[in-house]
Write a protein that holds these residues in place. Sequence first.
Motif, PDB file in Angstrom:
ATOM      1  N   PRO A  96       0.801  -1.233   0.000  1.00 41.34           N
ATOM      2  CA  PRO A  96       0.000   0.000   0.000  1.00 41.34           C
ATOM      3  C   PRO A  96       0.833   1.283   0.000  1.00 41.34           C
ATOM      4  CG  PRO A  96      -0.873  -1.589   1.584  1.00 41.34           C
ATOM      5  CD  PRO A  96       0.420  -2.156   1.086  1.00 41.34           C
ATOM      6  N   GLY A  97       2.051   1.231   0.537  1.00 42.29           N
ATOM      7  CA  GLY A  97       2.879   2.427   0.600  1.00 42.29           C
ATOM      8  C   GLY A  97       3.786   2.617  -0.594  1.00 42.29           C
ATOM      9  N   ALA A  98       3.582   1.833  -1.663  1.00 38.90           N
ATOM     10  CA  ALA A  98       4.475   1.911  -2.834  1.00 38.90           C
ATOM     11  C   ALA A  98       4.392   3.275  -3.508  1.00 38.90           C
ATOM     12  CB  ALA A  98       4.137   0.796  -3.822  1.00 38.90           C
ATOM     13  N   PHE A  99       3.189   3.823  -3.630  1.00 38.22           N
ATOM     14  CA  PHE A  99       3.035   5.123  -4.292  1.00 38.22           C
ATOM     15  C   PHE A  99       3.818   6.191  -3.548  1.00 38.22           C
ATOM     16  CE2 PHE A  99       1.016   9.229  -4.895  1.00 38.22           C
ATOM     17  CZ  PHE A  99       0.839   9.287  -6.270  1.00 38.22           C
ATOM     18  N   THR A 100       3.705   6.218  -2.227  1.00 35.36           N
ATOM     19  CA  THR A 100       4.417   7.221  -1.423  1.00 35.36           C
ATOM     20  C   THR A 100       5.930   7.039  -1.540  1.00 35.36           C
ATOM     21  OG1 THR A 100       2.568   7.281   0.141  1.00 35.36           O
ATOM     22  CG2 THR A 100       4.683   8.160   0.897  1.00 35.36           C
ATOM     23  N   ALA A 101       6.389   5.787  -1.594  1.00 34.92           N
ATOM     24  CA  ALA A 101       7.826   5.524  -1.717  1.00 34.92           C
ATOM     25  C   ALA A 101       8.365   6.047  -3.047  1.00 34.92           C
ATOM     26  CB  ALA A 101       8.098   4.029  -1.584  1.00 34.92           C
ATOM     27  N   HIS A 102       7.645   5.782  -4.145  1.00 36.32           N
ATOM     28  CA  HIS A 102       8.077   6.293  -5.454  1.00 36.32           C
ATOM     29  C   HIS A 102       8.014   7.829  -5.491  1.00 36.32           C
ATOM     30  CE1 HIS A 102       8.716   2.582  -7.629  1.00 36.32           C
ATOM     31  NE2 HIS A 102       7.553   2.104  -7.221  1.00 36.32           N
ATOM     32  N   GLN A 103       7.024   8.386  -4.855  1.00 33.59           N
ATOM     33  CA  GLN A 103       6.911   9.850  -4.817  1.00 33.59           C
ATOM     34  C   GLN A 103       8.091  10.458  -4.058  1.00 33.59           C
ATOM     35  OE1 GLN A 103       3.706  11.569  -2.406  1.00 33.59           O
ATOM     36  NE2 GLN A 103       3.225  12.937  -4.098  1.00 33.59           N
ATOM     37  N   VAL A 108      13.496  13.244  -4.246  1.00 27.69           N
ATOM     38  CA  VAL A 108      14.936  13.177  -3.969  1.00 27.69           C
ATOM     39  C   VAL A 108      15.735  13.363  -5.252  1.00 27.69           C
ATOM     40  CG1 VAL A 108      16.820  11.700  -3.174  1.00 27.69           C
ATOM     41  CG2 VAL A 108      14.676  11.770  -1.898  1.00 27.69           C
ATOM     42  N   TYR A 109      15.305  12.704  -6.323  1.00 31.61           N
ATOM     43  CA  TYR A 109      16.020  12.833  -7.600  1.00 31.61           C
ATOM     44  C   TYR A 109      15.916  14.257  -8.142  1.00 31.61           C
ATOM     45  CZ  TYR A 109      16.970   7.844  -8.078  1.00 31.61           C
ATOM     46  OH  TYR A 109      17.457   6.578  -7.908  1.00 31.61           O
ATOM     47  N   LYS A 110      14.809  14.910  -7.891  1.00 32.01           N
ATOM     48  CA  LYS A 110      14.691  16.310  -8.325  1.00 32.01           C
ATOM     49  C   LYS A 110      15.674  17.194  -7.562  1.00 32.01           C
ATOM     50  CE  LYS A 110       9.974  16.488 -10.136  1.00 32.01           C
ATOM     51  NZ  LYS A 110       8.634  17.096  -9.997  1.00 32.01           N
ATOM     52  N   ARG A 111      15.827  16.936  -6.278  1.00 29.75           N
ATOM     53  CA  ARG A 111      16.807  17.694  -5.496  1.00 29.75           C
ATOM     54  C   ARG A 111      18.229  17.396  -5.949  1.00 29.75           C
ATOM     55  NH1 ARG A 111      16.308  18.173   0.780  1.00 29.75           N
ATOM     56  NH2 ARG A 111      17.953  19.635   0.220  1.00 29.75           N
ATOM     57  N   LEU A 112      18.477  16.128  -6.279  1.00 25.09           N
ATOM     58  CA  LEU A 112      19.801  15.774  -6.802  1.00 25.09           C
ATOM     59  C   LEU A 112      20.060  16.474  -8.133  1.00 25.09           C
ATOM     60  CD1 LEU A 112      19.809  11.959  -5.973  1.00 25.09           C
ATOM     61  CD2 LEU A 112      21.450  13.624  -5.109  1.00 25.09           C
ATOM     62  N   PHE A 113      19.031  16.596  -8.954  1.00 20.91           N
ATOM     63  CA  PHE A 113      19.178  17.297 -10.234  1.00 20.91           C
ATOM     64  C   PHE A 113      19.548  18.759  -9.990  1.00 20.91           C
ATOM     65  CE2 PHE A 113      17.367  19.963 -13.559  1.00 20.91           C
ATOM     66  CZ  PHE A 113      17.915  19.402 -14.706  1.00 20.91           C
ATOM     67  N   ASN A 114      18.948  19.371  -8.972  1.00 25.82           N
ATOM     68  CA  ASN A 114      19.170  20.796  -8.719  1.00 25.82           C
ATOM     69  C   ASN A 114      20.454  21.069  -7.942  1.00 25.82           C
ATOM     70  OD1 ASN A 114      16.757  21.603  -9.990  1.00 25.82           O
ATOM     71  ND2 ASN A 114      15.567  21.182  -8.139  1.00 25.82           N
ATOM     72  N   THR A 115      20.867  20.145  -7.077  1.00 24.43           N
ATOM     73  CA  THR A 115      21.998  20.435  -6.185  1.00 24.43           C
ATOM     74  C   THR A 115      23.174  19.481  -6.380  1.00 24.43           C
ATOM     75  OG1 THR A 115      21.064  19.044  -4.437  1.00 24.43           O
ATOM     76  CG2 THR A 115      20.427  21.365  -4.449  1.00 24.43           C
ATOM     77  N   GLY A 116      23.018  18.455  -7.227  1.00 25.49           N
ATOM     78  CA  GLY A 116      24.113  17.512  -7.448  1.00 25.49           C
ATOM     79  C   GLY A 116      25.114  18.035  -8.465  1.00 25.49           C
ATOM     80  N   ALA A 129      11.951  10.919 -13.852  1.00 29.92           N
ATOM     81  CA  ALA A 129      10.891  10.594 -14.820  1.00 29.92           C
ATOM     82  C   ALA A 129      10.421   9.150 -14.646  1.00 29.92           C
ATOM     83  CB  ALA A 129      11.400  10.828 -16.240  1.00 29.92           C
ATOM     84  N   ASN A 130      11.340   8.243 -14.386  1.00 33.50           N
ATOM     85  CA  ASN A 130      10.962   6.840 -14.167  1.00 33.50           C
ATOM     86  C   ASN A 130      10.076   6.686 -12.933  1.00 33.50           C
ATOM     87  OD1 ASN A 130      12.429   6.048 -16.391  1.00 33.50           O
ATOM     88  ND2 ASN A 130      14.233   5.436 -15.220  1.00 33.50           N
TER      89      ASN A 130
END
Length: 269
Positions: A96-103, A108-116, A129-130
């Motif tokens: 049941p928590g799969a959606f929240t985990a992917h979200q 996190v990946y968006k933050r990595l894109f901006n600050t990595g 995107a995946n």
Amino acid sequence: MKDIKNTNCENCYICSRKQKFWAWVLLFGIFGCGVMTGLYPLGHKLANTPDSAVKTESKEPDAVVDLSDPEPQKPCEINEKVLKTRLARNIDDTHPGAFTAHQNNMLVYKRLFNTGCLENRDYFSEMAANERIYMDALAGVEKKNNESVERPCREIESALSRRIISGCDTNQYVSECHLNNAEVYSKLAEDGCPENIERYRKNALDELQIADGVRINASDINPREVRSTINTYKKLQMQNEARRYLNKVEKMLDPGIDFIMELQKVIEE
């Protein structure tokens, strides 16, 4: 001769063959110890040279090789290392928590894109995107389950919609065809999903207007059509419109007092 031999043996410390053998053994032993003592400093020195140390260490079976990632040096590398610890691994999409985990992973990946680091931005964008694809897929399954299990109105709409007649203009009984559709739409407005009520109400009124407009003579109206129209207005909770329509029909057709009273009772219920 005997006296001379005895004299020599008395002055000789090593006379027998056995004594001579052990004397030679002792001599060679002393010589060997001297050689080993002389070579020891040279051997010790060679054993401790840098080349020798490398070869010795490489032959040790217990040598440990450090395969871990090197410590980050740049600020972007440090930031990446910290953020990556927040990623959820091996997500079970049936949980049941799969959606929240992917979200969470997507954010996190968006933050990595901006600050990595700049050289990793394309990778982080692709991973974000995946995660969005996984979220959309899970949301679609959840929506379908909700609609079929938790929303009976969807089942009602599906069943009633099959009773809508298409192509009424080519039907032999044009007005009755449109009145049928009007009554079905009014039932959909009554029992369908709340977000579709206004659309069904409008469709029902449009069908009533078309049914009335396609009649050439007032005498074309039959009691069945009148009853259908009154029922449609009743389902739409438009009692005033139903009364006006009944007064209009009464003046045109004089259908009989019993029929009029029956329809008035339907309107007032």
